[in-house]
Design a protein around this motif. Structure first.
Motif, PDB file in Angstrom:
ATOM      1  N   ALA A   1     -44.901  -5.973 -34.723  1.00 17.66           N
ATOM      2  CA  ALA A   1     -44.899  -6.690 -33.444  1.00 17.66           C
ATOM      3  C   ALA A   1     -46.317  -6.780 -32.879  1.00 17.66           C
ATOM      4  O   ALA A   1     -46.733  -7.840 -32.385  1.00 17.66           O
ATOM      5  CB  ALA A   1     -43.973  -5.998 -32.454  1.00 17.66           C
ATOM      6  N   ALA A   2     -47.069  -5.694 -32.942  1.00 12.35           N
ATOM      7  CA  ALA A   2     -48.446  -5.698 -32.441  1.00 12.35           C
ATOM      8  C   ALA A   2     -49.312  -6.656 -33.250  1.00 12.35           C
ATOM      9  O   ALA A   2     -50.153  -7.367 -32.690  1.00 12.35           O
ATOM     10  CB  ALA A   2     -49.031  -4.286 -32.469  1.00 12.35           C
ATOM     11  N   THR A   3     -49.097  -6.699 -34.559  1.00  9.64           N
ATOM     12  CA  THR A   3     -49.835  -7.625 -35.409  1.00  9.64           C
ATOM     13  C   THR A   3     -49.522  -9.069 -35.030  1.00  9.64           C
ATOM     14  O   THR A   3     -50.425  -9.912 -34.947  1.00  9.64           O
ATOM     15  CB  THR A   3     -49.505  -7.370 -36.891  1.00  9.64           C
ATOM     16  OG1 THR A   3     -49.874  -6.029 -37.222  1.00  9.64           O
ATOM     17  CG2 THR A   3     -50.238  -8.334 -37.799  1.00  9.64           C
ATOM     18  N   THR A   4     -48.264  -9.358 -34.787  1.00  9.15           N
ATOM     19  CA  THR A   4     -47.865 -10.707 -34.376  1.00  9.15           C
ATOM     20  C   THR A   4     -48.513 -11.077 -33.044  1.00  9.15           C
ATOM     21  O   THR A   4     -49.001 -12.200 -32.865  1.00  9.15           O
ATOM     22  CB  THR A   4     -46.332 -10.809 -34.265  1.00  9.15           C
ATOM     23  OG1 THR A   4     -45.755 -10.482 -35.530  1.00  9.15           O
ATOM     24  CG2 THR A   4     -45.894 -12.202 -33.851  1.00  9.15           C
TER      25      THR A   4
ATOM     26  N   THR B   1     -36.226  -4.920 -27.985  1.00 10.61           N
ATOM     27  CA  THR B   1     -35.837  -3.733 -28.735  1.00 10.61           C
ATOM     28  C   THR B   1     -34.430  -3.911 -29.280  1.00 10.61           C
ATOM     29  O   THR B   1     -33.587  -4.569 -28.674  1.00 10.61           O
ATOM     30  CB  THR B   1     -35.874  -2.476 -27.843  1.00 10.61           C
ATOM     31  OG1 THR B   1     -34.993  -2.664 -26.741  1.00 10.61           O
ATOM     32  CG2 THR B   1     -37.274  -2.203 -27.346  1.00 10.61           C
ATOM     33  N   VAL B   2     -34.203  -3.357 -30.463  1.00 13.85           N
ATOM     34  CA  VAL B   2     -32.877  -3.377 -31.063  1.00 13.85           C
ATOM     35  C   VAL B   2     -32.532  -1.962 -31.497  1.00 13.85           C
ATOM     36  O   VAL B   2     -33.410  -1.148 -31.787  1.00 13.85           O
ATOM     37  CB  VAL B   2     -32.793  -4.336 -32.272  1.00 13.85           C
ATOM     38  CG1 VAL B   2     -32.934  -5.774 -31.841  1.00 13.85           C
ATOM     39  CG2 VAL B   2     -33.824  -3.987 -33.320  1.00 13.85           C
TER      40      VAL B   2
ATOM     41  N   GLY C   1     -35.617  -0.654 -33.659  1.00 15.29           N
ATOM     42  CA  GLY C   1     -37.004  -1.091 -33.653  1.00 15.29           C
ATOM     43  C   GLY C   1     -37.239  -2.223 -32.680  1.00 15.29           C
ATOM     44  O   GLY C   1     -36.585  -2.327 -31.659  1.00 15.29           O
ATOM     45  N   VAL C   2     -38.172  -3.098 -33.048  1.00 17.90           N
ATOM     46  CA  VAL C   2     -38.582  -4.211 -32.202  1.00 17.90           C
ATOM     47  C   VAL C   2     -38.467  -5.506 -32.997  1.00 17.90           C
ATOM     48  O   VAL C   2     -38.848  -5.564 -34.157  1.00 17.90           O
ATOM     49  CB  VAL C   2     -40.049  -4.040 -31.740  1.00 17.90           C
ATOM     50  CG1 VAL C   2     -40.489  -5.196 -30.871  1.00 17.90           C
ATOM     51  CG2 VAL C   2     -40.233  -2.721 -31.024  1.00 17.90           C
ATOM     52  N   VAL C   3     -37.935  -6.538 -32.353  1.00 14.45           N
ATOM     53  CA  VAL C   3     -37.856  -7.873 -32.948  1.00 14.45           C
ATOM     54  C   VAL C   3     -38.723  -8.787 -32.098  1.00 14.45           C
ATOM     55  O   VAL C   3     -38.676  -8.726 -30.873  1.00 14.45           O
ATOM     56  CB  VAL C   3     -36.400  -8.383 -32.963  1.00 14.45           C
ATOM     57  CG1 VAL C   3     -36.337  -9.819 -33.433  1.00 14.45           C
ATOM     58  CG2 VAL C   3     -35.535  -7.498 -33.832  1.00 14.45           C
ATOM     59  N   VAL C   4     -39.533  -9.615 -32.755  1.00 16.82           N
ATOM     60  CA  VAL C   4     -40.406 -10.534 -32.020  1.00 16.82           C
ATOM     61  C   VAL C   4     -40.019 -11.977 -32.327  1.00 16.82           C
ATOM     62  O   VAL C   4     -39.558 -12.286 -33.419  1.00 16.82           O
ATOM     63  CB  VAL C   4     -41.898 -10.322 -32.352  1.00 16.82           C
ATOM     64  CG1 VAL C   4     -42.373  -8.971 -31.919  1.00 16.82           C
ATOM     65  CG2 VAL C   4     -42.171 -10.526 -33.816  1.00 16.82           C
ATOM     66  N   THR C   5     -40.210 -12.824 -31.335  1.00 21.20           N
ATOM     67  CA  THR C   5     -40.063 -14.266 -31.507  1.00 21.20           C
ATOM     68  C   THR C   5     -41.298 -14.926 -30.914  1.00 21.20           C
ATOM     69  O   THR C   5     -41.861 -14.445 -29.933  1.00 21.20           O
ATOM     70  CB  THR C   5     -38.801 -14.810 -30.808  1.00 21.20           C
ATOM     71  OG1 THR C   5     -38.837 -14.443 -29.438  1.00 21.20           O
ATOM     72  CG2 THR C   5     -37.539 -14.270 -31.445  1.00 21.20           C
ATOM     73  N   ILE C   6     -41.710 -16.017 -31.539  1.00 12.59           N
ATOM     74  CA  ILE C   6     -42.889 -16.748 -31.077  1.00 12.59           C
ATOM     75  C   ILE C   6     -42.427 -18.094 -30.550  1.00 12.59           C
ATOM     76  O   ILE C   6     -41.698 -18.818 -31.215  1.00 12.59           O
ATOM     77  CB  ILE C   6     -43.908 -16.949 -32.219  1.00 12.59           C
ATOM     78  CG1 ILE C   6     -44.345 -15.600 -32.776  1.00 12.59           C
ATOM     79  CG2 ILE C   6     -45.106 -17.755 -31.727  1.00 12.59           C
ATOM     80  CD1 ILE C   6     -45.228 -15.704 -33.988  1.00 12.59           C
ATOM     81  N   GLY C   7     -42.859 -18.403 -29.353  1.00  9.68           N
ATOM     82  CA  GLY C   7     -42.559 -19.683 -28.742  1.00  9.68           C
ATOM     83  C   GLY C   7     -43.831 -20.336 -28.237  1.00  9.68           C
ATOM     84  O   GLY C   7     -44.928 -19.813 -28.431  1.00  9.68           O
TER      85      GLY C   7
END
Length: 105
Positions: free
Chosen positions: A14-17, A43-44, A54-60
């Motif tokens: 997530a931090a990398t994203t 968070t999931v 963990g963490v799920v990321v989405t990019i918008g």
């Protein structure tokens, strides 16, 4: 199984994203009609249909046209600190597991 490793690894991703998105935004700040990338994190846990917490990321894309360099610079610093914290968690877990193995040996 100990959830520290999958949580920390998802945090690293997530931090990398977040770092990638803010770098993209800064690199394209002068592009006409540019819309910033915005990263959302959630968070999931194991009870939410996921095997590992963990963490799920989405990019918008931002709804507004234009750059926000101050926000992107702060985002880079924040993501960098998050990356280091997750990396330290992995190192600490590794040291603890090594200590446990030494005790049992």
């Amino acid at each position: 199984m100990n959830p520290v490793l999958p949580i920390s690894l998802s945090g690293l991703q997530a931090a990398t994203t977040r770092l990638d998105a803010s770098a993209h935004n800064i690199a394209n700040a002068q592009t006409p009609d540019f819309r910033r990338e915005v990263v959302q994190q959630q968070t999931v846990g194991t009870g939410q249909g996921q095997e590992q917490p963990g963490v799920v990321v989405t990019i918008g894309k931002s709804s507004e046209i234009g750059a926000d360099l101050a926000t992107d610079l702060v985002e880079q610093m924040s993501a960098s600190a998050t990356y280091r914290a997750n990396l330290r968690s992995i190192r600490t877990q590794d040291e603890l597991m090594g200590s446990l193995l030494d005790i049992r040996a």
